[in-house]
Design a protein around this motif. Sequence first.
Motif, PDB file in Angstrom:
ATOM      1  N   LEU A 190      17.101 -17.135  45.159  1.00 19.79           N
ATOM      2  CA  LEU A 190      16.154 -17.740  46.105  1.00 19.79           C
ATOM      3  C   LEU A 190      16.877 -18.649  47.080  1.00 19.79           C
ATOM      4  O   LEU A 190      16.644 -18.595  48.291  1.00 19.79           O
ATOM      5  CB  LEU A 190      15.129 -18.559  45.332  1.00 19.79           C
TER       6      LEU A 190
ATOM      7  N   VAL B 292      18.895 -16.582  49.501  1.00 19.41           N
ATOM      8  CA  VAL B 292      18.040 -15.919  50.478  1.00 19.41           C
ATOM      9  C   VAL B 292      17.590 -16.924  51.532  1.00 19.41           C
ATOM     10  O   VAL B 292      17.634 -16.662  52.733  1.00 19.41           O
ATOM     11  CB  VAL B 292      16.821 -15.278  49.784  1.00 19.41           C
TER      12      VAL B 292
ATOM     13  N   ASN C 283      18.510 -16.481  55.329  1.00 13.96           N
ATOM     14  CA  ASN C 283      17.411 -16.186  56.243  1.00 13.96           C
ATOM     15  C   ASN C 283      17.439 -17.104  57.452  1.00 13.96           C
ATOM     16  O   ASN C 283      17.189 -16.692  58.571  1.00 13.96           O
ATOM     17  CB  ASN C 283      16.059 -16.353  55.544  1.00 13.96           C
TER      18      ASN C 283
ATOM     19  N   VAL D 275      18.872 -11.643  63.542  1.00 15.93           N
ATOM     20  CA  VAL D 275      18.454 -10.250  63.689  1.00 15.93           C
ATOM     21  C   VAL D 275      16.942 -10.193  63.745  1.00 15.93           C
ATOM     22  O   VAL D 275      16.259 -10.879  63.004  1.00 15.93           O
ATOM     23  CB  VAL D 275      18.928  -9.439  62.473  1.00 15.93           C
TER      24      VAL D 275
END
Lengths: 306, 340, 340, 505
Positions: free
Chosen positions: C325, C328, C332, C337
């Motif tokens: 987590l 990520v 993120n 992108v």
Amino acid sequence: GCGTRIGEGGRFGVVYMDAQGYYAGVRKGMQDEAAEAGRSIQLLELNAQGDASRESTFVDTVSSAKVDALVLSPVSETASIPAIRLAHRSGVPVICYNTCIAEEAAQEYVTAFILGDPVEFGRLLGDAAADHFLAEGITAPKIGVVNCEQVEVCVQRRLGFEEALFAKVPDAEIVANQQGSTIDEAVNVAERILTAHPDLDAFFGQAGGATLGAIRAVQARNKVGQTVVFGGDMSTEAANALVDHSILKGNVDISGIAVGRMAAETAQRVLAGDEPEEFVLPAPIELYTTPEDGQEWLENHPDGLP
Amino acid sequence: MTTSSQQTQPGTAASPSASPSAGTARRRRLNEIGLLAAIVLLYVVLGSTASGFLSLDNQLGMLRDAATIGIAAWGVTLVIIAGEIDISIGPAVAFSSVLVAKGATAWGLGSWGGIALTLALGLAWGALAGWLVARFTVPSFIATLGLWSVLGGLGLYLTDALPVALPDNGLFRTLGGTVLGLPTSALVMLVLFAVFAYVARYTAYGRSIYATGGNAAAARLAGINTGRVKIALFATTGLLSAITGILLAARLGSGNGGAAAGLEFDVIAAVVIGGTLLAGGRGSLLGTLLGVAFITVIANGLVLLGVDSFFQNVVRGVIIVGAVLVNVAISNRDRAVRTV
Amino acid sequence: MTTSSQQTQPGTAASPSASPSAGTARRRRLNEIGLLAAIVLLYVVLGSTASGFLSLDNQLGMLRDAATIGIAAWGVTLVIIAGEIDISIGPAVAFSSVLVAKGATAWGLGSWGGIALTLALGLAWGALAGWLVARFTVPSFIATLGLWSVLGGLGLYLTDALPVALPDNGLFRTLGGTVLGLPTSALVMLVLFAVFAYVARYTAYGRSIYATGGNAAAARLAGINTGRVKIALFATTGLLSAITGILLAARLGSGNGGAAAGLEFDVIAAVVIGGTLLAGGRGSLLGTLLGVAFITVIANGLVLLGVDSFFQNVVRGVIIVGAVLVNVAISNRDRAVRTV
Amino acid sequence: MTDNDVLAAQASNVTKEYPGVRALAGADFEIRAGEVRALLGRNGAGKSTLIRMLSGVDVPDSGDVRIGGTPLGDGGVRRAAELGVSTVYQELSLVPWMTVAENLFLGAWPRRGGRVDYEGMRREASAVFAELDLRIDPDRMVATLSLAEQQLVEIARGVRGQPGVLILDEPTSALAVNEVEMVLDVVRRIAGRGVAVVYVSHRLDEIRQVAHSITVMRDGRTVETVPARDATTEQIVGLMLGGETSAAERPATRTIDRTRTPLLSIRDLVVPPKIESVSLDLHAGEVLGIGGLLGAGRSELLRAIAGFDPPHSGAVEVEGRRVDRPSARRMKELGVGLTPENRKAEGIVPLLGVDENMVMSDFRAVSRGPAVSPSRVRAAATALVERLSVKTARPETPITNLSGGNQQKAVIGRWLHAGSRILLLDEPTRGVDVEAKAQIYRLVRELAAAGAGVLFVSGELEELPLVCDRVVALHGGRIRAEFSGPDITLDNILAATMAVESVEH
Ligand SMILES: Nc1ncnc2c1ncn2[C@@H]1O[C@H](COP(=O)(O)OP(=O)(O)OP(=O)(O)O)[C@@H](O)[C@H]1O
Ligand SMILES: Nc1ncnc2c1ncn2[C@@H]1O[C@H](COP(=O)(O)OP(=O)(O)OP(=O)(O)O)[C@@H](O)[C@H]1O
Ligand SMILES: [Mg+2]
Ligand SMILES: [Mg+2]
């Protein structure tokens, strides 16, 4: 011939409780016994790997296929009952070895139980350990247990061990009791126990993997001469360790081959209509303590099957 | 005019003459027909070589075995179609069996209470995993690996690896036994199959799953709440694991924290053998049904043929890869999309 | 001219003022720094609460434990960077330990012969899996699930689940023991780490792996033989499993068909905790090294703290998901992108 | 139907920032019912972003979006759809393994009695296609459709719900001339029904054909709206670039020595199913265009030459030497480099930097001994970035941070790095703005002048005259005609690629 289907010459369903070499001995005993009796019996085998659901699936299958007998070491006292009940109701005689289901149900559904008494098993070992400590003059030994207590017999082995040990060496102390049933787990656990208790006097390995793991850990941590091992289940390695005698001081074994022979013999008696009178058939429990004992075992078991 | 320009247009629209959609459907059916043929072949071979294979008892027994894999497999099929994976089935089933037993006995909820608790918690942990996947883009492999570890550990921890006896009452006897001569678990499996096949084909939710797995961005742009779809999917497999666990507990008369080890692999294998693409977007419940049947028949046959129980794993591994190879070959021939 | 137009162009290239690549590198380092901080914290906490944790013996023991996970993890890191997965590690290690023991004793090849046989076969089955993946586009999850089943079954089948004793000679004593005071397996792990870090960063092969995982189609069109890359990758993990198996056998003094159960999950967890993207294209060996350290320290600490061995699984599951987590979340924030 | 005076859609002073990028900086936009409005601007000007705001995919940081007078708020795609917005996005958004009919109703499948009504769906789909005069079988799997058909399905989906606002984001960038005609036709018909159409495209002439007015965007702002009829190319390009002009011009004719052995010779190449038999020569210094309709098999031809799809028969010769079994590796060694038509899916490696994206064609050239040398990578990448005028902050910037045109240059740079002399460029200008296009033309001409041979494939036939020394027309799997010098005109190429009979004798 071509016409006969596999298994029509008579067959037994066999359940081995988990992936231990002991059960290879059991198989050999059964095959030897059957061969000597002049029958070619097919064995439908399952290694349940400690999983009651796997066992249940298998027992269902062999029950509906109507094997001549079911010889098993049930995974659990309770969880194995429904499967065994089904086998019994399907008309398949059930013979337990090594482990069995709860007393009451066993009386009802199981024909015979070939048992090396686990309490006795532990007691023999506890006794041997006590003698060792007394001979060495250690009055308050610290002992680490590497267990297999996810199976119930192992708990009873410990109880027997403690009973015999404390009777002779009342100041002995169990300083750790951790699970390590496969050898790789057992090495890790034993090493960590040695880390936490560098002055440990002995390990009690409750089964084969635990015992061998404890031996390796003592070697790896250079505790040879200080920490000794008492354990269960013979194997080529255990016998070698016994011959060496620097770490392993005592090993108790219930021979798988002997149990397998008894099981096959009992099954054939049951099939012949000659049910044994006693429910529990005691399997021989052997204590090995000297290098000579180890040597002898090696000679009697050239293929290493216990 | 468009009409005229269309006539002059060469390759694209008109020419792939033998309607490719018919082709696709045929190829997909090819996979299912192949599987069916394999199963029939197995029946012929095993029926003539393994004594007792064809007996009614054995057939019913196989149905029951199939249920253990099948019930969860319906849910996992949809999860995989949506482009995700769930590897938590085995421990989830074991933990559920513990929950229902503890609930019905130690925690004093009664049989129905224990069942309700188990179903609710199954739904809850599944939804939790789905939420991690949907909301935080945790890969589903990791989210369910976490579940695998946590539930497997909890099941053994709560019970010290000892079986927890179920109350011996009519409810659990029925669940673990038969109804109208059929194993209850098999009935549950078949009913759920009908439900899932219907949902997948005829509900907006079902079609949203295919859309999510086929092209998640497109699905989102079309107003499909792909996050909610995923949460619902994982909640469903949680629920199905709970159902399987309850039925297993009823069958064993107890909850077992160590039961159903490795079941997740059987389930995934059945789904993939059934022709569902691991990459998502494509698959059918009928295929999974056949995959479950295939795996069950083989497992049963290997036992009856007296194959060494360790060696059975070897055979199974080869068969899984072989079956998937065949599927890949069939669907590659069919694919118009190039892979470079 | 282009120079002048460069000045006028706004958003795209020029404006993300604080150089985005520097940003990416910083964020990526953030992940590694975070992991390092967590490990330091664990050392402080465990050092003060768990007796014996800081002892030299325990530290060396941890190094040895790390080797069991780490050696295979180097290979699996590259496999995952290439966008694939390998779940066959545990059984492959167990089977290798059997092979080397059988080879050195029952099959009369001698110690060196047994080792050579094991390494060669490890390479071979890895390459086979890679070939299925590269040539027939079998999903690597399935190809290695097949290996998992086959090797796991074979290891137990060949030995009847009995340990196969290794010859007790200097070679195996050294492999299972220490060299210059350090566990041999830990040394092997560290040497291999250097090799793999170098290969990944500084060889054409290593860079091709990143390109393959980042966009296989583009890599292929750029002339990279992605099929060969994949075969080499799986052959490598096969080889590393064989090495781990040999070292494990040397440590245990015997080959054990049931050893190393579940190791594959620890390995994958270490890689993913180390920040490698499960989707491929991004990851580092340094991250994996930290991931291995993190998992090893936690496992060791939980034992020394006397945490129930079943409950350890619960803790581990939570930690895996938690670590991913965090990863990520970090990556993120970093992603420019677009999603649509 | 909306009254002509009501604004069908409106965005006022909308801003939107993405990490590190200001995509919209106070854009204003209005469109009335029945109007066709073209949205123009360079790559990255913010067109798609504005569209995402209008269709509810994203919420603006500030500013106001109204549809038919109602504020959209943060209601998302669903709310926008309810208000009558229907969008065909720049990237294909179909689900490959579903039928055409299901895709047409994606997320809004018709139901009867609670279940998805496949029969009704099929009927309605047929009706939609019939109305648009398209012949696509609603039962086909989308994955089996050609790219053009897929695009048409998307447009049909956009039209299906009787929208009040139809937004088309570059609907024609993947289409060939005749299919573009179909799309324009649909747009006119829809607008005739009173629908407001927002039409994004980089192709000026089709915009002139269909749009009433043109809104030009620059740097995240709407700069000006002009009537389409009166707008000159210079004017529009000027607005887009904010002052500077750089319209592409016809290159000066060069003489190419055709007596020397050609760089690349193709003899009777057969690549089933599309290429029946193709022969051609490519000389050093030459840019050879290949004209053809979409689906003529130009991509397949290039892929076969580059060794990716083995040809059925025929010969490939490089500098006079026959290549026996052309594999990708062998062709690369011989100096052949292919840039794919689908830049995003097959061209770039998104997680890597511009540098890695370029040097990945040949790591040996940037190695010292066995090791790839970071300093050499940097040097090589810097040199290429300069040579190609790739606009990037640094060579190691992630390639996804670059605009489409610059990404394309980097992909071409990949083959310069590998030292390729035979460049096969498949749709190198697809989805690239006017200025970047001109740069790519110039680059291609320069490479040819430096001795390379270039096969140039483009669906926008009008750009072939701007860049090619010679053009062949591919149709029905064969070369039907060849033009060079002043004969390279759009009319000639079109005639050769479409009206078969007129060319064949
Ligand atoms: N989701 C996103 N995340 C980050 N940056 C984005 C995102 N969407 C757009 N951008 C950036 O915003 C700017 C405007 O992009 P947009 O797609 O609107 O341009 P465009 O005018 O449609 O260009 P094109 O003609 O290439 O389609 C670009 O710099 C782009 O990189
Ligand atoms: N079903 C499909 N799925 C995915 N991509 C497709 C599909 N059909 C076509 N394409 C892509 O669209 C491109 C154009 O399609 P098509 O096959 O019609 O053209 P082509 O043979 O490449 O001809 P040309 O290059 O002359 O346009 C193809 O090269 C291919 O990459
Ligand atoms: Mg755009
Ligand atoms: Mg093309």
